[in-house]
Design an enzyme around this catalytic site. Structure first.
Site, PDB file in Angstrom:
ATOM      1  N   SER A 120      40.146  39.120  33.585  1.00  0.00           N
ATOM      2  CA  SER A 120      39.623  38.892  32.319  1.00  0.00           C
ATOM      3  C   SER A 120      40.761  38.089  31.710  1.00  0.00           C
ATOM      4  O   SER A 120      41.875  37.773  32.250  1.00  0.00           O
ATOM      5  CB  SER A 120      39.709  40.317  31.497  1.00  0.00           C
ATOM      6  N   TYR A 144      44.154  48.231  30.132  1.00  0.00           N
ATOM      7  CA  TYR A 144      43.404  47.227  30.796  1.00  0.00           C
ATOM      8  C   TYR A 144      43.963  46.004  30.826  1.00  0.00           C
ATOM      9  O   TYR A 144      43.778  45.302  31.859  1.00  0.00           O
ATOM     10  CB  TYR A 144      42.225  46.946  29.476  1.00  0.00           C
ATOM     11  N   LYS A 160      44.482  43.874  34.466  1.00  0.00           N
ATOM     12  CA  LYS A 160      43.645  42.507  34.823  1.00  0.00           C
ATOM     13  C   LYS A 160      44.701  41.718  35.389  1.00  0.00           C
ATOM     14  O   LYS A 160      44.548  40.739  36.026  1.00  0.00           O
ATOM     15  CB  LYS A 160      42.812  42.057  33.518  1.00  0.00           C
TER      16      LYS A 160
HETATM   17  P1  NAD Z   1      29.665  47.266  31.976  1.00  0.00           P
HETATM   18  O1  NAD Z   1      30.240  48.464  31.466  1.00  0.00           O
HETATM   19  O2  NAD Z   1      28.331  46.713  31.322  1.00  0.00           O
HETATM   20  O3  NAD Z   1      29.220  47.478  33.458  1.00  0.00           O
HETATM   21  C1  NAD Z   1      30.215  48.017  34.398  1.00  0.00           C
HETATM   22  C2  NAD Z   1      29.703  48.699  35.425  1.00  0.00           C
HETATM   23  O4  NAD Z   1      30.740  48.810  36.586  1.00  0.00           O
HETATM   24  C3  NAD Z   1      28.606  49.731  35.162  1.00  0.00           C
HETATM   25  O5  NAD Z   1      27.373  49.596  35.768  1.00  0.00           O
HETATM   26  C4  NAD Z   1      29.412  51.032  35.828  1.00  0.00           C
HETATM   27  O6  NAD Z   1      28.511  52.104  36.286  1.00  0.00           O
HETATM   28  C5  NAD Z   1      30.199  50.250  36.991  1.00  0.00           C
HETATM   29  N1  NAD Z   1      31.386  51.179  37.240  1.00  0.00           N
HETATM   30  C6  NAD Z   1      32.192  51.608  36.473  1.00  0.00           C
HETATM   31  N2  NAD Z   1      33.160  52.477  37.017  1.00  0.00           N
HETATM   32  C7  NAD Z   1      32.979  52.341  38.478  1.00  0.00           C
HETATM   33  C8  NAD Z   1      33.152  52.897  39.768  1.00  0.00           C
HETATM   34  N3  NAD Z   1      34.549  53.584  39.873  1.00  0.00           N
HETATM   35  N4  NAD Z   1      32.707  52.550  40.909  1.00  0.00           N
HETATM   36  C9  NAD Z   1      31.631  51.781  40.789  1.00  0.00           C
HETATM   37  N5  NAD Z   1      31.113  51.111  39.632  1.00  0.00           N
HETATM   38  C10 NAD Z   1      31.581  51.445  38.641  1.00  0.00           C
HETATM   39  O7  NAD Z   1      30.724  46.251  31.883  1.00  0.00           O
HETATM   40  P2  NAD Z   1      30.655  44.573  31.705  1.00  0.00           P
HETATM   41  O8  NAD Z   1      31.115  44.227  30.706  1.00  0.00           O
HETATM   42  O9  NAD Z   1      29.713  44.159  32.997  1.00  0.00           O
HETATM   43  O10 NAD Z   1      32.229  44.281  32.882  1.00  0.00           O
HETATM   44  C11 NAD Z   1      32.287  44.001  34.257  1.00  0.00           C
HETATM   45  C12 NAD Z   1      33.681  43.604  34.704  1.00  0.00           C
HETATM   46  O11 NAD Z   1      33.958  42.646  33.782  1.00  0.00           O
HETATM   47  C13 NAD Z   1      34.666  44.416  34.473  1.00  0.00           C
HETATM   48  O12 NAD Z   1      35.641  44.375  35.326  1.00  0.00           O
HETATM   49  C14 NAD Z   1      35.051  44.003  33.147  1.00  0.00           C
HETATM   50  O13 NAD Z   1      36.460  44.451  32.857  1.00  0.00           O
HETATM   51  C15 NAD Z   1      35.040  42.586  33.143  1.00  0.00           C
HETATM   52  N6  NAD Z   1      35.160  41.755  31.971  1.00  0.00           N
HETATM   53  C16 NAD Z   1      34.426  42.217  30.878  1.00  0.00           C
HETATM   54  C17 NAD Z   1      34.563  41.477  29.715  1.00  0.00           C
HETATM   55  C18 NAD Z   1      33.528  41.692  28.439  1.00  0.00           C
HETATM   56  O14 NAD Z   1      33.912  41.422  27.280  1.00  0.00           O
HETATM   57  N7  NAD Z   1      32.391  42.360  28.804  1.00  0.00           N
HETATM   58  C19 NAD Z   1      35.385  40.659  29.510  1.00  0.00           C
HETATM   59  C20 NAD Z   1      36.105  40.243  30.674  1.00  0.00           C
HETATM   60  C21 NAD Z   1      36.034  40.963  31.864  1.00  0.00           C
END
Ligand code: NAD
Length: 258
Positions: free
Chosen positions: A148, A163, A167
């Protein structure tokens, strides 16, 4: 073959964790559209089944759902075996599952801290290690970890020390594995998205009022979309990225560029 043909993933297969929804669902879709067979790995098996069915029907690829908790070593071993049983090899692994808990550093409970580190850092370690072992034995493979922009900068105004630390850990874990495995055919890279409009943000009532503040700080004055993260993952999964390892890719509309 032209460059777009060389970037296709026909004949390759692998998995995406956290792929039931959000960023993982988008990258799994793109990987299948590029010709790969893909396992949709998620804690939420009901949603993962729906996602797998939709991607499989839309692309004609072999797309199936597997339940796993990336914080549980036995669960990770089980899903890796399920992917191997189905596909016979693992060419790429997108270790993407993650969560966010916002709490001020002085008030965050140790349980909250451990939960975030467990999913975001320990989960990526366990998944990348298990996939990496398979890839090392094969002599080839590409691991893509979702880090991230929070691994590079401290987001404001929301407090999210666990968080951010998790990351930053993913970025250094990625580089460490990349160096260890560089001469054994296994590439390891990370992507560092900026704010993306997924449920991670949009289902968190404390974050929604902050979107206007983030957009005011962002050079592009908007969040990114999941579609804007698809092509980098397809590129990293494929053979045209053969010399690309140990890298972190910022996809944040220049949020961390100043
Ligand atoms: P989201 O919450 O929409 O999806 C996350 C998915 O991970 C969900 O389907 C959830 O069920 C699954 N999950 C959670 N814990 C789990 C576990 N212990 N085992 C297996 N699956 C699990 O989130 P997103 O925004 O799609 O994020 C995906 C990745 O991107 C994450 O690592 C997040 O930190 C990163 N990220 C997100 C953003 C943002 O702004 N959305 C920005 C930078 C990085």
């Amino acid at each position: 073959m032209n460059i777009l043909e060389k970037m296709r993933l026909d004949g390759k297969n692998g998995f995406v964790t956290g792929a039931a929804r959000g960023i993982g669902k988008a990258t799994a879709t793109a990987l299948a559209e590029a010709g790969a067979d893909v396992a949709i790995v998620d804690l939420d098996i009901a949603e993962a089944e729906k996602t797998a069915k939709a991607i499989g029907e839309a692309t004609g690829r072999d797309v199936f759902a597997v339940q796993a908790d990336v914080t549980d070593p036995a669960s990770v071993d089980q899903f890796i075996q399920a992917v191997l049983d189905r596909f016979g090899a693992i060419d790429f692994a997108h270790c993407n599952a993650g969560i966010c808990i916002n709490a001020p550093a002085a008030e965050m409970t140790y349980e909250q801290w451990k939960k975030v580190i467990d999913v975001n850092l320990n989960g990526v370690f366990l998944t990348a290690q298990a996939a990496g072992k398979v890839m090392l034995a094969q002599g080839h493979g590409s691991i893509i970890n979702t880090a991230s922009m929070s691994g590079h900068i401290v987001n404001v105004p929301q407090p999210q020390c666990a968080y951010n630390a998790s990351k930053a850990g993913v970025i250094m874990l990625t580089k460490s594995m990349a160096v260890e495995w560089a001469d054994r055919g296994v590439r390891v890279n990370s992507i560092s998205p900026g704010y993306i409009g997924t449920e991670l943000v949009l289902s968190n009532q404390t974050l929604i009022p902050l979107i206007d503040k983030w957009n005011a700080m962002a050079p592009m004055h908007r969040m990114g979309t999941v579609e804007e993260l698809q092509s980098i993952v397809v590129y990293l999964a494929g053979d045209t990225a053969g010399f690309t390892t140990g890298a972190d890719f910022s996809i944040d509309g220049a949020f961390t560029a100043f």
